[in-house]
Scaffold this motif. Sequence first.
Motif, short mmCIF file in Angstrom:
data_model
loop_
_atom_site.label_atom_id
_atom_site.label_comp_id
_atom_site.label_asym_id
_atom_site.label_seq_id
_atom_site.Cartn_x
_atom_site.Cartn_y
_atom_site.Cartn_z
N VAL A 98 0.83 -1.21 0.00
CA VAL A 98 0.00 0.00 0.00
C VAL A 98 0.86 1.26 0.00
CG1 VAL A 98 -1.83 1.27 1.18
CG2 VAL A 98 -1.81 -1.24 1.26
N ASP A 99 0.71 2.06 -1.05
CA ASP A 99 1.32 3.37 -1.17
C ASP A 99 0.28 4.38 -0.68
OD1 ASP A 99 2.49 5.77 -1.93
OD2 ASP A 99 2.86 5.15 -4.01
N GLY A 100 0.16 4.48 0.64
CA GLY A 100 -0.88 5.30 1.26
C GLY A 100 -0.86 6.75 0.83
N GLU A 101 0.33 7.31 0.67
CA GLU A 101 0.44 8.72 0.26
C GLU A 101 -0.11 8.92 -1.14
OE1 GLU A 101 4.60 9.47 0.70
OE2 GLU A 101 4.36 10.10 2.78
N LYS A 161 -0.75 -10.54 3.53
CA LYS A 161 0.17 -9.79 4.37
C LYS A 161 0.15 -8.36 3.84
CE LYS A 161 4.53 -9.75 6.61
NZ LYS A 161 5.58 -10.59 7.13
N GLY A 162 -0.50 -7.47 4.59
CA GLY A 162 -0.62 -6.08 4.19
C GLY A 162 0.54 -5.26 4.71
N LEU A 163 1.29 -4.66 3.81
CA LEU A 163 2.40 -3.77 4.17
C LEU A 163 1.98 -2.36 3.80
CD1 LEU A 163 5.39 -5.86 2.77
CD2 LEU A 163 4.47 -5.85 5.09
N PHE A 164 1.88 -1.50 4.79
CA PHE A 164 1.43 -0.12 4.57
C PHE A 164 2.64 0.80 4.72
CE2 PHE A 164 -2.55 2.33 4.38
CZ PHE A 164 -2.03 3.61 4.45
N PHE A 165 3.10 1.34 3.59
CA PHE A 165 4.29 2.18 3.55
C PHE A 165 3.91 3.64 3.78
CE2 PHE A 165 5.05 -1.62 1.14
CZ PHE A 165 6.36 -1.96 1.42
N LEU A 166 4.61 4.30 4.70
CA LEU A 166 4.35 5.71 4.93
C LEU A 166 5.63 6.45 5.27
CD1 LEU A 166 2.78 6.24 8.41
CD2 LEU A 166 2.98 3.96 7.50
N ALA A 167 5.71 7.69 4.80
CA ALA A 167 6.85 8.55 5.10
C ALA A 167 6.56 9.30 6.39
CB ALA A 167 7.07 9.54 3.96
N GLN A 203 -1.13 2.50 15.15
CA GLN A 203 -1.84 1.53 15.99
C GLN A 203 -3.12 1.03 15.32
OE1 GLN A 203 -0.74 -0.03 18.69
NE2 GLN A 203 1.15 1.11 18.35
N ALA A 204 -3.81 1.92 14.63
CA ALA A 204 -5.02 1.52 13.91
C ALA A 204 -4.67 0.53 12.79
CB ALA A 204 -5.73 2.74 13.34
N LEU A 205 -3.59 0.79 12.07
CA LEU A 205 -3.16 -0.13 11.02
C LEU A 205 -2.83 -1.50 11.59
CD1 LEU A 205 -0.84 2.16 8.84
CD2 LEU A 205 -3.06 1.22 8.18
N ILE A 206 -2.11 -1.52 12.69
CA ILE A 206 -1.75 -2.78 13.34
C ILE A 206 -3.01 -3.52 13.78
CG2 ILE A 206 -0.64 -3.79 15.38
CD1 ILE A 206 1.49 -1.51 15.08
N ALA A 207 -3.96 -2.81 14.36
CA ALA A 207 -5.20 -3.43 14.82
C ALA A 207 -5.98 -4.04 13.66
CB ALA A 207 -6.06 -2.40 15.55
N MET A 208 -5.88 -3.45 12.46
CA MET A 208 -6.58 -3.97 11.29
C MET A 208 -5.87 -5.18 10.69
SD MET A 208 -7.82 -0.69 9.11
CE MET A 208 -6.95 0.71 9.79
N GLY A 209 -4.60 -5.35 11.02
CA GLY A 209 -3.85 -6.48 10.48
C GLY A 209 -2.74 -6.11 9.53
N TYR A 210 -2.46 -4.82 9.38
CA TYR A 210 -1.36 -4.38 8.53
C TYR A 210 -0.05 -4.37 9.30
CZ TYR A 210 -4.42 -2.62 4.83
OH TYR A 210 -5.32 -2.52 3.81
N LYS A 211 1.03 -4.44 8.56
CA LYS A 211 2.35 -4.20 9.12
C LYS A 211 2.78 -2.83 8.59
CE LYS A 211 6.88 -6.14 9.80
NZ LYS A 211 6.81 -6.51 11.19
N VAL A 245 0.93 -10.67 -5.65
CA VAL A 245 1.15 -9.28 -5.26
C VAL A 245 0.02 -8.39 -5.76
CG1 VAL A 245 2.70 -7.29 -5.42
CG2 VAL A 245 3.66 -9.61 -5.33
N MET A 246 -0.52 -7.57 -4.84
CA MET A 246 -1.43 -6.49 -5.18
C MET A 246 -0.76 -5.19 -4.78
SD MET A 246 -5.27 -7.55 -4.01
CE MET A 246 -6.19 -8.81 -4.87
N LEU A 247 -0.62 -4.29 -5.74
CA LEU A 247 -0.04 -2.97 -5.49
C LEU A 247 -1.18 -1.97 -5.40
CD1 LEU A 247 2.34 -0.90 -5.38
CD2 LEU A 247 2.16 -0.82 -7.88
N VAL A 248 -1.19 -1.16 -4.35
CA VAL A 248 -2.22 -0.15 -4.16
C VAL A 248 -1.56 1.21 -4.42
CG1 VAL A 248 -4.01 0.73 -2.63
CG2 VAL A 248 -3.25 -1.66 -2.42
#
Length: 182
Positions: free
Chosen positions: A10-13, A52-58, A69-77, A106-109
């Motif tokens: 996940v490219d959240g930005e 396995k959800g990887l949420f990348f953030l700067a 903490q919200a991301l972790i609670a949802m199941g993301y790393k 792989v799913m790219l967001v």
Amino acid sequence: MTERTTYLLVDGENIDATLGVSVLGRRPQPEERPRWNKLLHHAEMSWHQSVKGLFFLAVDDSLPSSFVQALIAMGYKPVPLRGEGKIVDIAIQRTAAALLDRPADVMLVSHDRDFVPQMEDLAADPERRTAIVGFREFMASDLQSISGIEFHDLEYDVSAFTSRLPRVRIIDIDEFDPLEFI
């Protein structure tokens, strides 16, 4: 469920910027942002395997603790990154390259064309499923043209939003409902 894993990158930005600038024309309110838990669920149900959800953030010097903490609670790393340049893109590119050696899907967001070489390499493996998740009308054409890659719309396929977004999209005539326009 199979033993294979889907990596959700996940490219959240990028999603936040596209939503704000291109869809809403302003900074999104918290209730207008995607429900990231729905994205995890969609990935799991689409390919019937663990995700396995990887949420990348700067980040700067401080971690956005409540969001992390919200991301972790949802199941993301969460993958908080600090540095110069397009650090989120660099990290996702490196992760995608590292996944070439794993029997994973792989799913790219993201909508960003910077990931074309890595997604082409991943999609070249006939045993691997690959997908792009986002808003098709804002997706880099290079990403959309990768052979064998699936597309999942963040609003229409994933149902990641609690209300309808003000988007203009091409509608298949079989899906046209005049009541949406009158």
